[in-house]
Design an enzyme around this catalytic site. Structure first.
Site, short mmCIF file in Angstrom:
data_model
loop_
_atom_site.label_atom_id
_atom_site.label_comp_id
_atom_site.label_asym_id
_atom_site.label_seq_id
_atom_site.Cartn_x
_atom_site.Cartn_y
_atom_site.Cartn_z
N ARG A 192 47.74 -39.89 -4.51
CA ARG A 192 48.72 -38.92 -4.02
C ARG A 192 48.30 -37.48 -4.29
NH1 ARG A 192 49.34 -42.79 -2.02
NH2 ARG A 192 51.07 -44.25 -2.07
N SER A 242 59.65 -41.86 -2.66
CA SER A 242 59.49 -42.11 -4.10
C SER A 242 59.36 -40.77 -4.82
CB SER A 242 58.24 -42.93 -4.37
OG SER A 242 58.40 -44.21 -3.82
N GLU A 312 56.14 -37.00 -7.94
CA GLU A 312 55.22 -37.00 -6.80
C GLU A 312 55.67 -35.91 -5.81
OE1 GLU A 312 54.54 -40.86 -4.92
OE2 GLU A 312 54.69 -39.91 -2.95
C1 LIG Z 1 61.96 -42.34 3.47
C2 LIG Z 1 60.64 -41.83 3.00
C3 LIG Z 1 59.60 -42.73 2.78
C4 LIG Z 1 58.35 -42.26 2.32
N1 LIG Z 1 57.36 -43.18 2.12
C5 LIG Z 1 56.15 -42.74 1.69
C6 LIG Z 1 55.08 -43.67 1.47
O1 LIG Z 1 55.21 -44.87 1.69
N2 LIG Z 1 53.90 -43.18 1.02
C7 LIG Z 1 53.70 -41.85 0.77
O2 LIG Z 1 52.59 -41.47 0.38
N3 LIG Z 1 54.70 -40.95 0.97
C8 LIG Z 1 55.90 -41.36 1.41
N4 LIG Z 1 56.91 -40.44 1.62
C9 LIG Z 1 56.68 -39.01 1.28
C10 LIG Z 1 56.14 -38.14 2.43
O3 LIG Z 1 56.49 -38.66 3.70
C11 LIG Z 1 54.62 -37.96 2.35
O4 LIG Z 1 54.24 -37.38 1.12
C12 LIG Z 1 54.09 -37.09 3.50
O5 LIG Z 1 52.69 -37.14 3.50
C13 LIG Z 1 54.53 -35.64 3.41
O6 LIG Z 1 54.24 -35.02 4.66
P1 LIG Z 1 55.11 -33.79 5.20
O7 LIG Z 1 54.53 -33.34 6.48
O8 LIG Z 1 56.54 -34.13 5.22
O9 LIG Z 1 54.80 -32.72 4.08
P2 LIG Z 1 55.82 -31.68 3.43
O10 LIG Z 1 56.83 -32.38 2.62
O11 LIG Z 1 56.31 -30.72 4.46
O12 LIG Z 1 54.82 -30.91 2.46
C14 LIG Z 1 54.23 -31.55 1.35
C15 LIG Z 1 53.21 -30.59 0.75
O13 LIG Z 1 52.11 -30.46 1.62
C16 LIG Z 1 51.94 -29.08 2.01
N5 LIG Z 1 51.49 -29.09 3.41
C17 LIG Z 1 52.11 -29.70 4.46
N6 LIG Z 1 51.36 -29.54 5.57
C18 LIG Z 1 50.28 -28.81 5.21
C19 LIG Z 1 49.12 -28.34 5.91
N7 LIG Z 1 48.94 -28.54 7.22
N8 LIG Z 1 48.19 -27.63 5.21
C20 LIG Z 1 48.36 -27.40 3.89
N9 LIG Z 1 49.42 -27.81 3.17
C21 LIG Z 1 50.36 -28.52 3.83
C22 LIG Z 1 53.27 -28.43 1.80
O14 LIG Z 1 53.13 -27.05 1.58
C23 LIG Z 1 53.80 -29.19 0.58
O15 LIG Z 1 53.27 -28.65 -0.60
C24 LIG Z 1 58.16 -40.87 2.08
C25 LIG Z 1 59.20 -39.97 2.30
C26 LIG Z 1 60.43 -40.45 2.76
C27 LIG Z 1 61.54 -39.46 3.01
#
Ligand SMILES: Cc1cc2nc3c(=O)[nH]c(=O)nc-3n(C[C@H](O)[C@H](O)[C@H](O)COP(=O)(O)OP(=O)(O)OC[C@H]3O[C@@H](n4cnc5c(N)ncnc54)[C@H](O)[C@@H]3O)c2cc1C
Length: 320
Positions: A192, A242, A312
């Site tokens: 992660r 999580s 996380e």
């Molecule tokens: C119901 C649910 C289930 C989930 N299941 C999982 C799972 O099974 N496995 C898992 O790993 N995660 C899971 N997640 C967490 C999440 O979906 C992941 O961590 C996902 O990768 C985050 O992506 P995001 O675009 O929403 O990032 P954001 O939440 O918008 O950002 C996360 C971080 O990344 C940075 N960021 C985003 N995009 C960029 C970019 N283009 N360049 C630089 N920095 C950037 C942001 O500034 C922030 O610090 C889950 C979440 C939910 C709500």
């Protein structure tokens, strides 16, 4: 931000993006899956690389922090919001380019949609991602994963924007930036994590390398993963997935359950009854509620098992 700072930032932004794509005082609860978070000073939507470079240039010139916003599914924004600029990627960042077994996906593409499209095209490797609600960019940053697979297993390389100058962070240095293609090996992937944020990079696109597979078998696996999630995760309530990383040799959920914390509530933030690794927002939870619940969980788990649970989710912004 001082009034003079706001003025010069606004003047700069006005020159580089259409005014309708610069929003002021936007509640972050509208842009996070937790439905929590105070206002960000500016939410700016960029549709091309040149706009992104220009907007980040404005931030650096005026000395204003910025945050790259993906789909907000791994974010807890504190109740006082974020003093700076949240940058949302759109337009060209939604592009997909297919070439044989490879696909180059823009950072704003939905990871789950991409996974499903790979399956339809008979390309295997991203099935684990069908239920991960983030963007491709966020998935690279977080090395998102499930079922013993993660983005680093299928990523060939990513294009990133590096702040120009000599290693200035997001809030310092001259305008501009340099685009570089970094191989997966150079992205510092771990559980992660990646080095993207430590380096102050922005993910622009990601190239995945998949293997040929049977679309029917891929579909079946995706459905199985989706079924498991529906059964085990509280998908009907706002959350950020999580909350804690899996500590080496343990499962966070089991430690939390063994500490008797299932259903524990602070305000409207609750340790999910369905999946104890999730904190859910029952309606009006504040970031303060969630942070207090996280503190209590960490304390109780440490007292019972001696394990330190590390969040996380990314926690940003300031208290109200
Ligand atoms: C119901 C649910 C289930 C989930 N299941 C999982 C799972 O099974 N496995 C898992 O790993 N995660 C899971 N997640 C967490 C999440 O979906 C992941 O961590 C996902 O990768 C985050 O992506 P995001 O675009 O929403 O990032 P954001 O939440 O918008 O950002 C996360 C971080 O990344 C940075 N960021 C985003 N995009 C960029 C970019 N283009 N360049 C630089 N920095 C950037 C942001 O500034 C922030 O610090 C889950 C979440 C939910 C709500």
């Amino acid at each position: 931000m001082s009034r003079a700072g706001k003025k010069s930032l606004e003047e700069c932004l006005e020159r580089v993006v259409p005014s309708e794509r610069v929003q002021r005082d936007v509640p972050m609860r509208e842009h996070t899956s937790f439905r929590i978070g105070g206002p960000v000073d500016y939410l700016v939507t960029v549709k091309s690389r040149s706009e992104l470079v220009a907007v980040l240039g404005c931030c650096r010139r005026v000395g204003v922090p910025y945050l790259i916003l993906g789909r907000g599914t791994n974010l807890l924004v504190r109740d006082g919001g974020f003093r700076g600029v949240a940058v949302r990627l759109d337009g060209a960042f939604l592009d997909l380019e297919w070439e044989g077994r490879r696909v180059e996906a823009g950072a704003a593409v939905s990871l789950a949609d991409l996974a499903r499209e790979c399956g339809r095209r008979g390309l295997s490797g991203l099935e684990f991602a069908v239920g991960i609600p983030g963007s491709v960019g966020g998935a690279v940053v977080m090395n998102a994963g499930a079922y013993d697979r993660s983005v680093s297993d299928v990523l060939e390389s990513a294009e990133v924007l590096r702040p120009s100058g000599r290693g200035e962070g997001p809030t310092g240095g001259p305008a501009g930036g340099e685009v570089a293609r970094i191989s997966a090996a150079g992205l510092g992937f771990g559980y992660r994590r990646s080095c993207v944020q430590d380096e102050g990079w922005v993910v622009l696109s990601a190239r995945f390398e998949l293997v040929p597979g049977d679309p029917v078998a891929i579909r079946a696996l995706e459905e199985e993963f989706t079924r498991r999630r529906r059964e085990r995760q509280p998908l009907d309530l706002p959350s950020a997935g999580s909350v804690f990383k899996r500590p080496p040799g343990h499962y966070a959920g089991r430690l939390i359950e063994e500490a008797g914390l299932k259903g524990l509530r602070v305000g409207d933030a609750q340790v999910s009854e369905k999946h104890v690794g999730f904190i859910v927002n029952l309606g009006r939870a504040t970031a303060r509620d969630v942070l207090e619940l996280i503190r209590r969980i960490q304390q109780a788990v440490f007292e019972r098992s001696g394990v330190v649970l590390e969040p996380e989710i990314k926690i940003i912004g300031e208290d109200s």
